[in-house]
Structure formats: structure tokens, C-alpha cells
Design a protein around this motif. Structure first.
Motif, PDB file in Angstrom:
ATOM      1  N   LEU B 128      40.518  51.815  31.527  1.00 56.96           N
ATOM      2  CA  LEU B 128      39.705  51.421  32.673  1.00 56.96           C
ATOM      3  C   LEU B 128      38.622  50.403  32.280  1.00 56.96           C
ATOM      4  CD1 LEU B 128      39.564  54.865  34.485  1.00 56.96           C
ATOM      5  CD2 LEU B 128      40.853  52.840  35.171  1.00 56.96           C
ATOM      6  N   PRO B 129      37.948  50.579  31.113  1.00 63.18           N
ATOM      7  CA  PRO B 129      36.955  49.554  30.727  1.00 63.18           C
ATOM      8  C   PRO B 129      37.567  48.161  30.579  1.00 63.18           C
ATOM      9  CG  PRO B 129      36.607  51.545  29.465  1.00 63.18           C
ATOM     10  CD  PRO B 129      37.878  51.742  30.229  1.00 63.18           C
ATOM     11  N   ARG B 130      38.793  48.099  30.064  1.00 64.23           N
ATOM     12  CA  ARG B 130      39.432  46.775  29.901  1.00 64.23           C
ATOM     13  C   ARG B 130      39.722  46.144  31.256  1.00 64.23           C
ATOM     14  NH1 ARG B 130      40.523  43.807  25.219  1.00 64.23           N
ATOM     15  NH2 ARG B 130      41.653  42.528  26.714  1.00 64.23           N
ATOM     16  N   ILE B 131      40.220  46.955  32.182  1.00 66.69           N
ATOM     17  CA  ILE B 131      40.497  46.441  33.518  1.00 66.69           C
ATOM     18  C   ILE B 131      39.198  45.933  34.142  1.00 66.69           C
ATOM     19  CG2 ILE B 131      41.233  47.096  35.845  1.00 66.69           C
ATOM     20  CD1 ILE B 131      43.164  49.101  34.465  1.00 66.69           C
ATOM     21  N   TRP B 132      38.166  46.732  33.978  1.00 67.01           N
ATOM     22  CA  TRP B 132      36.847  46.364  34.522  1.00 67.01           C
ATOM     23  C   TRP B 132      36.350  45.064  33.890  1.00 67.01           C
ATOM     24  CZ3 TRP B 132      33.701  46.084  38.214  1.00 67.01           C
ATOM     25  CH2 TRP B 132      32.321  45.894  38.033  1.00 67.01           C
ATOM     26  N   GLU B 133      36.572  44.932  32.587  1.00 69.40           N
ATOM     27  CA  GLU B 133      36.160  43.732  31.869  1.00 69.40           C
ATOM     28  C   GLU B 133      36.843  42.501  32.456  1.00 69.40           C
ATOM     29  OE1 GLU B 133      35.594  44.726  27.565  1.00 69.40           O
ATOM     30  OE2 GLU B 133      36.535  42.749  27.338  1.00 69.40           O
ATOM     31  N   GLY B 134      38.149  42.657  32.744  1.00 75.35           N
ATOM     32  CA  GLY B 134      38.896  41.548  33.330  1.00 75.35           C
ATOM     33  C   GLY B 134      38.348  41.182  34.702  1.00 75.35           C
ATOM     34  N   VAL B 135      38.098  42.209  35.515  1.00 76.91           N
ATOM     35  CA  VAL B 135      37.571  41.977  36.866  1.00 76.91           C
ATOM     36  C   VAL B 135      36.201  41.307  36.780  1.00 76.91           C
ATOM     37  CG1 VAL B 135      36.738  43.145  38.942  1.00 76.91           C
ATOM     38  CG2 VAL B 135      38.871  43.886  37.872  1.00 76.91           C
ATOM     39  N   TYR B 136      35.389  41.819  35.847  1.00 81.14           N
ATOM     40  CA  TYR B 136      34.015  41.335  35.696  1.00 81.14           C
ATOM     41  C   TYR B 136      34.016  39.867  35.268  1.00 81.14           C
ATOM     42  CZ  TYR B 136      29.026  42.312  34.885  1.00 81.14           C
ATOM     43  OH  TYR B 136      27.666  42.364  34.963  1.00 81.14           O
ATOM     44  N   ALA B 137      34.912  39.544  34.313  1.00 79.49           N
ATOM     45  CA  ALA B 137      35.007  38.175  33.834  1.00 79.49           C
ATOM     46  C   ALA B 137      35.542  37.263  34.925  1.00 79.49           C
ATOM     47  CB  ALA B 137      35.900  38.119  32.601  1.00 79.49           C
ATOM     48  N   ALA B 138      36.527  37.778  35.682  1.00 78.48           N
ATOM     49  CA  ALA B 138      37.116  36.980  36.750  1.00 78.48           C
ATOM     50  C   ALA B 138      36.085  36.676  37.828  1.00 78.48           C
ATOM     51  CB  ALA B 138      38.310  37.716  37.350  1.00 78.48           C
ATOM     52  N   ALA B 139      35.103  37.603  37.985  1.00 80.78           N
ATOM     53  CA  ALA B 139      34.050  37.379  38.972  1.00 80.78           C
ATOM     54  C   ALA B 139      32.988  36.425  38.443  1.00 80.78           C
ATOM     55  CB  ALA B 139      33.419  38.720  39.371  1.00 80.78           C
ATOM     56  N   GLY B 140      33.165  35.954  37.224  1.00 78.86           N
ATOM     57  CA  GLY B 140      32.261  34.952  36.690  1.00 78.86           C
ATOM     58  C   GLY B 140      31.084  35.498  35.916  1.00 78.86           C
ATOM     59  N   HIS B 141      31.196  36.763  35.492  1.00 75.08           N
ATOM     60  CA  HIS B 141      30.101  37.346  34.720  1.00 75.08           C
ATOM     61  C   HIS B 141      30.458  37.358  33.240  1.00 75.08           C
ATOM     62  CE1 HIS B 141      28.220  38.497  38.453  1.00 75.08           C
ATOM     63  NE2 HIS B 141      29.308  39.148  38.817  1.00 75.08           N
ATOM     64  N   ASP B 142      29.477  37.706  32.451  1.00 70.64           N
ATOM     65  CA  ASP B 142      29.694  37.784  31.016  1.00 70.64           C
ATOM     66  C   ASP B 142      30.424  39.089  30.695  1.00 70.64           C
ATOM     67  OD1 ASP B 142      29.668  37.830  28.337  1.00 70.64           O
ATOM     68  OD2 ASP B 142      27.469  38.003  28.121  1.00 70.64           O
ATOM     69  N   PRO B 143      31.658  39.023  30.179  1.00 73.80           N
ATOM     70  CA  PRO B 143      32.419  40.257  29.904  1.00 73.80           C
ATOM     71  C   PRO B 143      31.738  41.168  28.902  1.00 73.80           C
ATOM     72  CG  PRO B 143      33.522  38.341  28.980  1.00 73.80           C
ATOM     73  CD  PRO B 143      32.402  37.814  29.840  1.00 73.80           C
TER      74      PRO B 143
END
Lengths: 157, 293
Positions: B128-143
Motif C-alpha cells: 500500500l505505501p508503494r501504491i500511495w507513493e505512485g499516486v502521490y508522485a503522480a499528483a505532483g508531490h515529492d514521493p
């Protein structure tokens, strides 16, 4: 392990879920469980009762059978006894009838003989009178006497 | 527990990896700086605990809605076994029929909900953290700031929140059963005896008892789940050290598999046991509130 407002929110969330469970989850499940327990108990009681009833019915039927057998035996014994008595009675009656018949026959035969004797005696008397009349009407001679007497003799024999 | 790909691109050190995994996603987006800060709340803990709580009440409600006194299906039978178990335990601890009508459903909720929250530990630690990391990065934030912890019971806020709720219920039942005066009398007369000179000691002792019960109640669950999660992370480090087809990497990956498998199997026991213990202690503490000293 930092403390923050999550603690308070979690507390409220927790109590909300408990409230939901208390109102919408627990009562129907417990009700179903209680109902099923009652059903099972009733079923078991009914099964026990049916078993007892069956045993009772079996016992009763055995008793009936036994009493029927007993009464049949009694009946048969009575019938046999009665039959024996009937035969005995019939035999006694027959003996009595035979004896009576015999006695009647004997009496009748005696009477008949007496009657015959009486009749004979009457006839003899009549003949004697007739003979005497004839003798008196004519002169008696030996020859005539002899004839008469032989006639008389013949008639008497 | 199984992820060896976490470290390949950013290549954080083992310490950074663990620290990243142990940081909650709160409303500030940054790691909490102070030990106590009631301006913050942990989004991940609340999200997963609420989702799992909704799952709990949804499943239980589904069983309740379809419950009949006829022959039960397997799902209904399973829920009924749980309900019977909880009802039996509640009957043994709380001798008030009226209180049981509230406390037994509470215990059921506690058990099933905590079981689900604990069971999040069995998901791969990086999934789940990896999925979240991908979503977070895709939203333009710092992974690197894509924090996420998936086991709500490994958050002391969650466990203490629940144990404090239990404490409040204990206080409520103390007042309700014994009356405010009766309870106050008990606070100053037990455990040392009813004497005016002993009253302060009695009172202090009772306050300490309530505090100790509540803290140990929450800390026990938190400690177990935190330790379990941490060990899954340490195991994940073994596979995370993959550097290619060489002997150390293959050995570490094999170790990852064996250790992860055995710890996960053991953890099935731990998550169930901890949920059960939390439920039992809840019943015990509320039961104590009903008994006079």
C-alpha cells in the motif's frame, strides 16, 4: 509514538461503531440464536415425548394382546366345559328317555298282556257259557259231549 | 512483507527505509515534530481504521440482517460463533443483564474491528505505501514525503483512543451502578481501609490504578502490533538488499522468504490473540466497574 488528535477522533469513531453494533447487529443475531435454541429444545422435547409415547403404545398393545389371549383361553375353557356339560346333560337325558321308554313299553306290554288275558278270560267264559247253553239245550250224550268237548278244547288251545 | 523493489531507485539506507515506513501521514504532510501535538491527526490511521470499521459493521450487519432461527449458512454460523463466544465471555464478567446489552456488542465490535486492523499487518509492508507513493508522485508531490502506515493498531493514538473510551465507560458504569456518592466513598475507602487518614492514599491508589489499566490496555496492543510491523520491515530489508544474481543476494532473498513466511504464520496467532486480549480486558475493566471493593 507521537500523540495527536487522532486519539480523540479514534475514540469517537470507536464509540460510533459500538453504537451501530449495539443497535443494528447484536439484537437480531441474539434473537435468532435464542429462537433457534428454543426450536431445538422444543424439537428435542417433542422427540423425547414421541419416544415415550411409542414405548407406551407398545406396552399397551402388548398388554392388550396378552389380555386378549387370556380371555380367549378362558373362553375356550368355558366353551369346553359347557360342551362337556351339554354332552353330559344330553347323555343323561337320553338315558332318562330310554329308561322312561323302556318303562312305558314294559308297562304297556304288561297292560296288553293283562288285557289279552282278560279278553281271553272273557272269551273262555263266553265259550263256557255258550258251551253250557248248548249242553243244556240238548240231551247230552257222550258222543255229543265228546264232540263238544273236543270243540271246546280246540277253541281253548 | 515481500518487496525487494523499494530501495532500487531512491536507494535509501536501511535506517531511512525504516524511518520512512514508521512515519504517519498526518494533515501537515510533514513528520510530527513534537511528542504531543493536538493540532495534527493521522490521516492514514483514521482512513484505514474507519474503512475497516465500516467493513466490520457491514459484515456483521449483513449477518444480522439475514439471521434466521432456521438452519444457518456458513457465514451466519461463523458470525454466530463469534457472537456466542463474546456473549459467553460477557456473561462471565459482567453480572448485570442491562449493562451486558451494551457491553457485549461493544466487545464484539472491539474484537472484530481490532482483528481486521491487526490483520493489515499481513499485507506486504510495501504494497500500500508503494501504491500511495505512485499516486502521490503522480499528483505532483515529492514521493519522499508520501508517508503511509497501514496498521492502525500500530498507532498509539488509535489504541489509546480506544482504551480511553473504555476508561470513560468504566467511569460511567462506576457512577451508574454505585451512584456518585457510593463510588466516591469507594475511591477514598478502598483498598487500604475506611479511615480518614487513609483517604488520600486510597484515592491516589485508585487514580493510579485507573491510569495504569488504561495505559497498559492501549500500550499492550500498540506494542505488539508495532513490534510485529517493525519485524516485517526488518525482514523486508533482507530482500531489499538485492543487488543482482549473486550469492549474498540470493541467500538474503531466501532468508526473507523463510523469515517472512514464519513470522506471518506466527503473526496470525498474534493478531487474533491481541484482539481477543483487548476484548477480554475491556470486559474485565467494565466488569470491575460493576463490582464493589
Amino acid at each position: 509514538m507521537n500523540l495527536n488528535a487522532t486519539l480523540i477522533i479514534q475514540l469517537v469513531v470507536f464509540l460510533s461503531f459500538v453504537w451501530f453494533t449495539k443497535n443494528f447487529v447484536w439484537p437480531p443475531i441474539v434473537k435468532a440464536l435464542d429462537e433457534r435454541a428454543k426450536k431445538v429444545a422444543d424439537g428435542l422435547a417433542a422427540a423425547d415425548k414421541a419416544k415415550a409415547d411409542l414405548a407406551n403404545a407398545e406396552k399397551r398393545s402388548m398388554e392388550e394382546l396378552r389380555s386378549a389371549r387370556e380371555s380367549a383361553a378362558e373362553l375356550r375353557a368355558g366353551a369346553e366345559k359347557q360342551a362337556g356339560k351339554l354332552v353330559e346333560d344330553a347323555r343323561a337325558e337320553a338315558n332318562r328317555i330310554i329308561a322312561a321308554a323302556r318303562e312305558a313299553a314294559t308297562t304297556e306290554a304288561g297292560a296288553a298282556a293283562q288285557k289279552a288275558k282278560d279278553a281271553l278270560r272273557d272269551q273262555v267264559a263266553a265259550l263256557a257259557v255258550a258251551g253250557a247253553e248248548r249242553i243244556l239245550r240238548r240231551e247230552i250224550n257222550a258222543q255229543t259231549h265228546a264232540d263238544l268237548l273236543s270243540n271246546l278244547k280246540q277253541e281253548l288251545s | 512483507m515481500a518487496s525487494g523493489t523499494e530501495l532500487t531507485h531512491a536507494a535509501p539506507t536501511a535506517g531511512e527505509y525504516i524511518a520512512h515506513h514508521l512515519t504517519f501521514l498526518n494533515n501537515s504532510g510533514e513528520m510530527q515534530a513534537n511528542l504531543i501535538d493536538f493540532g495534527l491527526y493521522n490521516v492514514d490511521t483514521l482512513f484505514y481504521s474507519i474503512v475497516l470499521g465500516l467493513l466490520t459493521v457491514f459484515l456483521l450487519h449483513r449477518a444480522a440482517a439475514k439471521a434466521t432461527s432456521g438452519v444457518p449458512g456458513r457465514f451466519q454460523a461463523a458470525v454466530e460463533i463469534l457472537v456466542e463466544m463474546v456473549a459467553d465471555q460477557a456473561k462471565g464478567m459482567i453480572h448485570s443483564e442491562e449493562s451486558r446489552r451494551f457491553v457485549a456488542p461493544l466487545a464484539l465490535t472491539v474484537f472484530v474491528w481490532i482483528f481486521f486492523m491487526n490483520a493489515m499487518d499481513l499485507l506486504p509492508v510495501d504494497l500500500l505505501p508503494r501504491i500511495w507513493e505512485g499516486v502521490y508522485a503522480a499528483a505532483g508531490h515529492d514521493p519522499h514525503h508520501a508517508y503511509m502506515r497501514v496498521v492502525p493498531t500500530a498507532d498509539i493514538n488509535a489504541t489509546m483512543g480506544m482504551s480511553i473510551a473504555v476508561l470513560l465507560l468504566c467511569l460511567y458504569y462506576n457512577v451508574k451502578i454505585k451512584g456518585a456518592g457510593g463510588w466516591f466513598h469507594e475511591l477514598i475507602s478502598a483498598p487500604f481501609g475506611n479511615h480518614i487518614l487513609l483517604a488520600p492514599f486510597n484515592f491516589a491508589m485508585n487514580v493510579i490504578e485507573f491510569l495504569a489499566k488504561t495505559v497498559s490496555h492501549g500500550m499492550r496492543l500498540f506494542g505488539n502490533m508495532f513490534a510485529g510491523e517493525l519485524i516485517f520491515m526488518l525482514i523486508a530489508l533482507m530482500g531489499g538488499a538485492w543487488t543482482g544474481m549473486n550469492a549474498p543476494s540470493i541467500l538474503l532473498a531466501a532468508g526473507h522468504f523463510v523469515a517472512g513466511l514464519s513470522w506471518a504464520i506466527f503473526h496470525i496467532l498474534v493478531i487474533t490473540l491481541q484482539a481477543f486480549i483487548f476484548m477480554m480486558l475491556t470486559l474485565v475493566y467494565i466488569g470491575q466497574a460493576h463490582d464493589g471493593h
